[in-house]
Design an enzyme around this catalytic site. Structure first.
Site, PDB file in Angstrom:
ATOM      1  N   GLY A  10       0.854  -1.187   0.000  1.00  0.00           N
ATOM      2  CA  GLY A  10       0.000   0.000   0.000  1.00  0.00           C
ATOM      3  C   GLY A  10       0.887   1.233   0.000  1.00  0.00           C
ATOM      4  O   GLY A  10       1.784   1.368   0.837  1.00  0.00           O
ATOM      5  N   ILE A  14      -0.246   6.210   4.530  1.00  0.00           N
ATOM      6  CA  ILE A  14       0.513   5.486   5.556  1.00  0.00           C
ATOM      7  C   ILE A  14       1.747   4.829   4.949  1.00  0.00           C
ATOM      8  O   ILE A  14       2.846   4.933   5.500  1.00  0.00           O
ATOM      9  CB  ILE A  14      -0.387   4.461   6.274  1.00  0.00           C
ATOM     10  CG1 ILE A  14      -1.407   5.222   7.124  1.00  0.00           C
ATOM     11  CG2 ILE A  14       0.443   3.524   7.142  1.00  0.00           C
ATOM     12  CD1 ILE A  14      -2.441   4.353   7.793  1.00  0.00           C
ATOM     13  N   LYS A 159      -7.674  -1.035  12.551  1.00  0.00           N
ATOM     14  CA  LYS A 159      -8.382  -0.319  13.617  1.00  0.00           C
ATOM     15  C   LYS A 159      -9.455  -1.132  14.312  1.00  0.00           C
ATOM     16  O   LYS A 159      -9.616  -1.036  15.516  1.00  0.00           O
ATOM     17  CB  LYS A 159      -9.048   0.918  13.028  1.00  0.00           C
ATOM     18  CG  LYS A 159      -8.055   1.950  12.556  1.00  0.00           C
ATOM     19  CD  LYS A 159      -8.765   3.084  11.858  1.00  0.00           C
ATOM     20  CE  LYS A 159      -7.824   3.805  10.937  1.00  0.00           C
ATOM     21  NZ  LYS A 159      -8.537   4.545   9.920  1.00  0.00           N
ATOM     22  N   GLU A 230     -12.720   5.839   6.506  1.00  0.00           N
ATOM     23  CA  GLU A 230     -12.881   4.844   7.579  1.00  0.00           C
ATOM     24  C   GLU A 230     -13.456   5.483   8.832  1.00  0.00           C
ATOM     25  O   GLU A 230     -14.239   4.869   9.549  1.00  0.00           O
ATOM     26  CB  GLU A 230     -11.542   4.177   7.890  1.00  0.00           C
ATOM     27  CG  GLU A 230     -11.115   3.216   6.801  1.00  0.00           C
ATOM     28  CD  GLU A 230      -9.801   2.518   7.113  1.00  0.00           C
ATOM     29  OE1 GLU A 230      -9.410   1.674   6.301  1.00  0.00           O
ATOM     30  OE2 GLU A 230      -9.182   2.817   8.147  1.00  0.00           O
ATOM     31  N   HIS A 234     -17.524   5.284  11.276  1.00  0.00           N
ATOM     32  CA  HIS A 234     -17.774   5.219  12.717  1.00  0.00           C
ATOM     33  C   HIS A 234     -18.886   6.166  13.162  1.00  0.00           C
ATOM     34  O   HIS A 234     -19.309   6.108  14.318  1.00  0.00           O
ATOM     35  CB  HIS A 234     -16.505   5.576  13.494  1.00  0.00           C
ATOM     36  CG  HIS A 234     -15.434   4.538  13.428  1.00  0.00           C
ATOM     37  ND1 HIS A 234     -15.392   3.448  14.261  1.00  0.00           N
ATOM     38  CD2 HIS A 234     -14.368   4.413  12.618  1.00  0.00           C
ATOM     39  CE1 HIS A 234     -14.340   2.707  13.982  1.00  0.00           C
ATOM     40  NE2 HIS A 234     -13.699   3.272  12.974  1.00  0.00           N
TER      41      HIS A 234
END
Ligand code: CWL
Length: 365
Positions: A10, A14, A159, A230, A234
């Site tokens: 990836g 990050i 996560k 992401e 939540h």
């Protein structure tokens, strides 16, 4: 510590920042980086500056290039959520990140992950910097490494709590393979989970662990689209499936609805199960929440871990651990990811295999 070679799966925010931070660390040689389109590999060490320069600027984000939030839907989705098995069409869609193949060191690949697995003997550690829009994505990538005979370190920055169990189910497979897997090794879970484990040492009984983070992401927004998506999953009105299918315009509208500031309470973050598996407290006694401000780079609130418990001699207290407002999320995710990677390589060389969480290991530096 002997020199450590590592690969990054990836090359979104990050993955790229991990490569960058590794340049500031002794004994780490990045040898491979891939996204869903291709792979860069050099066992003498990748030229990180070239790779970052080539991949940083190649985003055809249309209206985003003037510094406002763009509309490129695929910006941070660096590998297909099929574990990388599907052949990419090789056709660049409008607005799509050209990704790692923009680097002179990279070439297109039908199956980039497999190429890395095939060179696994020369790779001490693999950092999984993949989006986790599907809960079993990282576990399925791990399965491919097991099947391919990889015997080394794997570190992820996932996560969600439920993913830890999926990795635990594979613990004996990792042990048989000789893999040392560190799960949840970013900021939260990760760094802040580890800090909670240290803060708990005053107590014989831990009543609660409360993690509260602040992130300012104005200039870092482009780099962190995947993380923002992401996070939106939540919010009470969304879940992982609905958030995955939102267009960038819809995400932008949600952010605008909240005036650029999103608050999250009771997030499903794996700090809870990771503290429980380390024996520190029950998962239900852990809360994670925070504030994301995409209009400012300053943190909207100070990132704080509060651990409340009772001491052997009957006192009740709360130990706190704070991050400075000046430290960026990128620093607080990627520094620890590399720290845990370093420790895991030591454990792997000592013959310790299986699944470890960030409250069970002290990250190296
Ligand atoms: O888990 C992550 O992706 C990051 C998390 C959220 C924005 N999505 C919060 C990261 C906390 C960093 C805290 C800090 O730098 O002070």
């Amino acid at each position: 510590m002997n020199d450590t070679t590592f690969a990054v799966l990836g090359t979104g925010g990050i993955g790229r920042r991990t490569l960058e931070v590794s340049q500031h660390k002794d004994g780490l040689t990045p040898v491979a980086a891939c996204d869903r389109h291709g792979v860069a590999m050099d066992f003498d060490g990748l030229d990180v500056d070239e790779l970052l320069e080539a991949t940083e600027g190649n985003i055809d984000s249309g209206p985003g290039t003037d510094g406002t939030r763009g509309t490129d839907a695929s910006r941070d989705d660096d590998l297909e959520t099929d574990g990388g098995a599907a052949a990419s069409s090789g056709v660049k869609q409008h607005g799509e990140n050209a990704g790692v193949v923009a680097s002179a060191q990279a070439r297109p690949s039908e199956d980039p992950i497999q190429e890395i697995i095939d060179h696994g003997d020369a790779i001490d550690a693999v950092l999984l910097a993949l989006p986790n829009y599907e809960h079993d994505f990282i576990p399925r990538v791990a399965d491919r490494f097991i099947a391919g005979g990889y015997a080394g370190v794997m570190v992820d920055v996932l996560k969600r709590s439920r993913v830890i169990g999926m990795l635990d189910e594979r613990a004996s497979a990792f042990e048989d393979a000789g893999i040392t897997f560190v799960c949840g090794a970013g900021a939260t879970p990760g760094f802040l989970t580890g800090a909670a484990a240290l803060a708990a040492q005053s107590f014989v009984e831990v009543e609660s662990v409360d993690i509260w983070w602040g992130v300012g992401l104005k200039s870092g927004y482009e780099d962190n689209r995947g993380t923002v998506r992401e996070d939106i999953a939540h919010l009470p009105e969304y879940d992982i499936d609905t958030a995955r299918t939102l267009s960038e315009d819809e995400i932008e509208a949600i952010i605008d609805d909240h005036d650029g500031v999103l608050e999250f309470d009771d997030m499903e973050h794996a700090d809870d199960v990771l503290l429980e598996r380390a024996g520190i407290c029950d998962a239900e006694d852990v809360t994670v929440g925070g504030i994301l401000d995409v209009e400012h780079d300053e943190k909207p609130t100070t990132t704080t871990v509060s651990v409340t418990g009772t001491t052997f001699d009957g006192e009740t207290g709360t130990n706190t651990f704070e991050l400075d407002d000046a430290t960026s999320m990128a620093a607080n995710v990627n520094g620890p990811a590399i720290g845990y990677l370093k420790t895991a390589v030591c454990r792997n060389r000592a013959g310790e295999y299986g699944v470890f969480g960030p409250a069970e290991l002290m990250p190296g530096f």
